[in-house]
Write a protein that holds these residues in place. Structure first.
Motif, PDB file in Angstrom:
ATOM      1  N   LEU A   1       0.824  -1.215   0.000  1.00 12.98           N
ATOM      2  CA  LEU A   1       0.000   0.000   0.000  1.00 12.98           C
ATOM      3  C   LEU A   1       0.856   1.262   0.000  1.00 12.98           C
ATOM      4  O   LEU A   1       0.484   2.265  -0.624  1.00 12.98           O
ATOM      5  N   PHE A   2       2.007   1.230   0.649  1.00 13.27           N
ATOM      6  CA  PHE A   2       2.915   2.373   0.627  1.00 13.27           C
ATOM      7  C   PHE A   2       3.448   2.613  -0.785  1.00 13.27           C
ATOM      8  O   PHE A   2       3.504   3.759  -1.251  1.00 13.27           O
ATOM      9  N   VAL A   3       3.822   1.543  -1.463  1.00 13.64           N
ATOM     10  CA  VAL A   3       4.297   1.684  -2.843  1.00 13.64           C
ATOM     11  C   VAL A   3       3.190   2.259  -3.720  1.00 13.64           C
ATOM     12  O   VAL A   3       3.411   3.195  -4.493  1.00 13.64           O
ATOM     13  N   VAL A   4       1.989   1.720  -3.589  1.00  8.83           N
ATOM     14  CA  VAL A   4       0.861   2.173  -4.408  1.00  8.83           C
ATOM     15  C   VAL A   4       0.483   3.620  -4.079  1.00  8.83           C
ATOM     16  O   VAL A   4       0.250   4.429  -4.975  1.00  8.83           O
ATOM     17  N   GLY A   5       0.429   3.948  -2.795  1.00  7.38           N
ATOM     18  CA  GLY A   5      -0.076   5.261  -2.389  1.00  7.38           C
ATOM     19  C   GLY A   5       0.949   6.374  -2.320  1.00  7.38           C
ATOM     20  O   GLY A   5       0.582   7.549  -2.405  1.00  7.38           O
ATOM     21  N   ALA A   6       2.226   6.023  -2.178  1.00  6.74           N
ATOM     22  CA  ALA A   6       3.242   7.066  -2.008  1.00  6.74           C
ATOM     23  C   ALA A   6       4.370   6.993  -3.035  1.00  6.74           C
ATOM     24  O   ALA A   6       4.735   8.011  -3.618  1.00  6.74           O
ATOM     25  N   VAL A   7       4.923   5.823  -3.246  1.00  4.95           N
ATOM     26  CA  VAL A   7       6.095   5.710  -4.115  1.00  4.95           C
ATOM     27  C   VAL A   7       5.740   5.940  -5.583  1.00  4.95           C
ATOM     28  O   VAL A   7       6.401   6.734  -6.269  1.00  4.95           O
ATOM     29  N   LEU A   8       4.708   5.265  -6.069  1.00  5.89           N
ATOM     30  CA  LEU A   8       4.360   5.436  -7.482  1.00  5.89           C
ATOM     31  C   LEU A   8       3.927   6.859  -7.817  1.00  5.89           C
ATOM     32  O   LEU A   8       4.383   7.409  -8.833  1.00  5.89           O
ATOM     33  N   PRO A   9       3.082   7.504  -7.001  1.00  8.25           N
ATOM     34  CA  PRO A   9       2.760   8.898  -7.301  1.00  8.25           C
ATOM     35  C   PRO A   9       3.992   9.814  -7.272  1.00  8.25           C
ATOM     36  O   PRO A   9       4.130  10.702  -8.103  1.00  8.25           O
ATOM     37  N   ALA A  10       4.897   9.565  -6.328  1.00 11.96           N
ATOM     38  CA  ALA A  10       6.113  10.386  -6.270  1.00 11.96           C
ATOM     39  C   ALA A  10       6.995  10.152  -7.482  1.00 11.96           C
ATOM     40  O   ALA A  10       7.587  11.097  -8.023  1.00 11.96           O
ATOM     41  N   SER A  11       7.077   8.908  -7.944  1.00 12.59           N
ATOM     42  CA  SER A  11       7.902   8.641  -9.120  1.00 12.59           C
ATOM     43  C   SER A  11       7.260   9.205 -10.379  1.00 12.59           C
ATOM     44  O   SER A  11       7.958   9.658 -11.289  1.00 12.59           O
ATOM     45  N   THR A  12       5.947   9.220 -10.433  1.00 14.60           N
ATOM     46  CA  THR A  12       5.256   9.841 -11.562  1.00 14.60           C
ATOM     47  C   THR A  12       5.531  11.341 -11.594  1.00 14.60           C
ATOM     48  O   THR A  12       5.670  11.931 -12.666  1.00 14.60           O
ATOM     49  N   ALA A  13       5.634  11.939 -10.427  1.00 12.67           N
ATOM     50  CA  ALA A  13       5.930  13.372 -10.334  1.00 12.67           C
ATOM     51  C   ALA A  13       7.404  13.671 -10.588  1.00 12.67           C
ATOM     52  O   ALA A  13       7.805  14.830 -10.631  1.00 12.67           O
ATOM     53  N   GLY A  14       8.220  12.627 -10.733  1.00 13.81           N
ATOM     54  CA  GLY A  14       9.627  12.818 -11.040  1.00 13.81           C
ATOM     55  C   GLY A  14      10.516  13.010  -9.824  1.00 13.81           C
ATOM     56  O   GLY A  14      11.671  13.404  -9.967  1.00 13.81           O
ATOM     57  N   THR A  15      10.023  12.717  -8.646  1.00 12.98           N
ATOM     58  CA  THR A  15      10.825  12.928  -7.442  1.00 12.98           C
ATOM     59  C   THR A  15      11.567  11.676  -6.980  1.00 12.98           C
ATOM     60  O   THR A  15      12.303  11.731  -6.005  1.00 12.98           O
ATOM     61  N   ILE A  16      11.359  10.569  -7.672  1.00 11.55           N
ATOM     62  CA  ILE A  16      12.091   9.344  -7.358  1.00 11.55           C
ATOM     63  C   ILE A  16      12.838   8.908  -8.607  1.00 11.55           C
ATOM     64  O   ILE A  16      12.257   8.784  -9.686  1.00 11.55           O
ATOM     65  N   SER A  17      14.123   8.664  -8.459  1.00 12.06           N
ATOM     66  CA  SER A  17      14.962   8.297  -9.598  1.00 12.06           C
ATOM     67  C   SER A  17      14.748   6.833  -9.984  1.00 12.06           C
ATOM     68  O   SER A  17      14.269   6.032  -9.175  1.00 12.06           O
ATOM     69  N   PRO A  18      15.148   6.482 -11.207  1.00  3.15           N
ATOM     70  CA  PRO A  18      15.069   5.070 -11.603  1.00  3.15           C
ATOM     71  C   PRO A  18      15.870   4.161 -10.678  1.00  3.15           C
ATOM     72  O   PRO A  18      15.435   3.049 -10.382  1.00  3.15           O
ATOM     73  N   ASP A  19      17.042   4.629 -10.216  1.00  4.33           N
ATOM     74  CA  ASP A  19      17.842   3.805  -9.297  1.00  4.33           C
ATOM     75  C   ASP A  19      17.110   3.573  -7.982  1.00  4.33           C
ATOM     76  O   ASP A  19      17.120   2.465  -7.437  1.00  4.33           O
ATOM     77  N   ALA A  20      16.475   4.618  -7.456  1.00  5.99           N
ATOM     78  CA  ALA A  20      15.718   4.463  -6.214  1.00  5.99           C
ATOM     79  C   ALA A  20      14.536   3.530  -6.426  1.00  5.99           C
ATOM     80  O   ALA A  20      14.240   2.694  -5.565  1.00  5.99           O
ATOM     81  N   MET A  21      13.871   3.650  -7.568  1.00  4.52           N
ATOM     82  CA  MET A  21      12.732   2.769  -7.848  1.00  4.52           C
ATOM     83  C   MET A  21      13.188   1.322  -7.975  1.00  4.52           C
ATOM     84  O   MET A  21      12.505   0.414  -7.497  1.00  4.52           O
ATOM     85  N   THR A  22      14.345   1.108  -8.569  1.00  2.00           N
ATOM     86  CA  THR A  22      14.883  -0.250  -8.662  1.00  2.00           C
ATOM     87  C   THR A  22      15.153  -0.805  -7.270  1.00  2.00           C
ATOM     88  O   THR A  22      14.819  -1.959  -6.972  1.00  2.00           O
ATOM     89  N   ALA A  23      15.734   0.010  -6.393  1.00  2.00           N
ATOM     90  CA  ALA A  23      16.020  -0.432  -5.027  1.00  2.00           C
ATOM     91  C   ALA A  23      14.722  -0.753  -4.281  1.00  2.00           C
ATOM     92  O   ALA A  23      14.632  -1.776  -3.588  1.00  2.00           O
ATOM     93  N   ILE A  24      13.732   0.107  -4.419  1.00  6.01           N
ATOM     94  CA  ILE A  24      12.444  -0.122  -3.757  1.00  6.01           C
ATOM     95  C   ILE A  24      11.792  -1.392  -4.295  1.00  6.01           C
ATOM     96  O   ILE A  24      11.280  -2.216  -3.528  1.00  6.01           O
TER      97      ILE A  24
ATOM     98  N   SER B   1      -2.208  -0.312 -13.621  1.00  8.50           N
ATOM     99  CA  SER B   1      -3.376  -1.143 -13.300  1.00  8.50           C
ATOM    100  C   SER B   1      -2.988  -2.326 -12.414  1.00  8.50           C
ATOM    101  O   SER B   1      -3.761  -2.724 -11.526  1.00  8.50           O
ATOM    102  N   LEU B   2      -1.800  -2.890 -12.611  1.00  9.25           N
ATOM    103  CA  LEU B   2      -1.331  -3.975 -11.745  1.00  9.25           C
ATOM    104  C   LEU B   2      -1.203  -3.500 -10.301  1.00  9.25           C
ATOM    105  O   LEU B   2      -1.621  -4.178  -9.360  1.00  9.25           O
ATOM    106  N   TRP B   3      -0.587  -2.320 -10.141  1.00  2.00           N
ATOM    107  CA  TRP B   3      -0.367  -1.801  -8.788  1.00  2.00           C
ATOM    108  C   TRP B   3      -1.673  -1.384  -8.122  1.00  2.00           C
ATOM    109  O   TRP B   3      -1.844  -1.586  -6.913  1.00  2.00           O
ATOM    110  N   LEU B   4      -2.586  -0.826  -8.890  1.00  2.00           N
ATOM    111  CA  LEU B   4      -3.896  -0.486  -8.308  1.00  2.00           C
ATOM    112  C   LEU B   4      -4.628  -1.755  -7.883  1.00  2.00           C
ATOM    113  O   LEU B   4      -5.258  -1.793  -6.814  1.00  2.00           O
ATOM    114  N   ALA B   5      -4.541  -2.785  -8.708  1.00  2.00           N
ATOM    115  CA  ALA B   5      -5.144  -4.066  -8.333  1.00  2.00           C
ATOM    116  C   ALA B   5      -4.459  -4.627  -7.089  1.00  2.00           C
ATOM    117  O   ALA B   5      -5.131  -5.145  -6.178  1.00  2.00           O
ATOM    118  N   ALA B   6      -3.133  -4.519  -7.017  1.00  2.00           N
ATOM    119  CA  ALA B   6      -2.397  -4.994  -5.842  1.00  2.00           C
ATOM    120  C   ALA B   6      -2.843  -4.242  -4.591  1.00  2.00           C
ATOM    121  O   ALA B   6      -3.034  -4.854  -3.529  1.00  2.00           O
TER     122      ALA B   6
END
Length: 152
Positions: free
Chosen positions: A24-47, A127-132
């Protein structure tokens, strides 16, 4: 309830809360932040890597603890013939579905090496993450019904 049953119950619930909360944290916080460009690809890979490992470790814990709890608390007849048993079976099915969604979504996000790749990966997995996220909430509701002793 024996001490071992209590320990299994506590470990099972702790891992379930940690895992579903992480999804739920990934869906509600991480993905929106990465869409806004505040999370780098390297950070997303680590997450994504950490969420995958948490999913895999949780799967082992759930098999051990949930298997023990189901094996000592239910028979085949009570799993399929009672409301509580059906909630346990539903939890098992939801657990498999959530594991699959997280594994597929995480794998696709880990392949992003540039911001453009990450944006495309997020768009293709939204859609996968929203379903998750939805499945995680339903799992928590199911667990709450079991904890509350709801039967039908």
């Amino acid at each position: 309830m024996s001490v071992i049953d209590s320990v299994m119950q506590v470990v099972h619930v702790l891992f379930a809360g940690l895992w579903t909360g992480s999804v739920l944290f990934v869906v509600g916080a991480v993905l929106p932040a990465s869409t806004a460009g505040t999370i780098s690809p390297d950070a997303m890979t680590a997450i994504s890597n950490r969420l995958s490992w948490l999913t895999r470790i949780s799967a082992l814990v759930f098999v051990a603890t949930g298997g023990h709890l189901a094996g000592t608390g239910y028979t085949v007849g009570s799993l399929f013939g009672t409301g509580r048993g059906q909630l346990v079976v539903a939890m098992l099915v939801l657990w498999f579905v959530l594991t699959g969604l997280v594994e597929v979504g995480s794998k696709r996000l880990r392949g992003a090496s540039t911001v453009a790749d990450l944006e495309a990966a997020i768009a293709s997995t939204r859609s996968l993450w929203l379903a998750a996220g939805g499945v995680a909430v339903v799992l928590l509701v199911d667990a709450g019904l079991l904890a509350a002793g709801v039967t039908w």
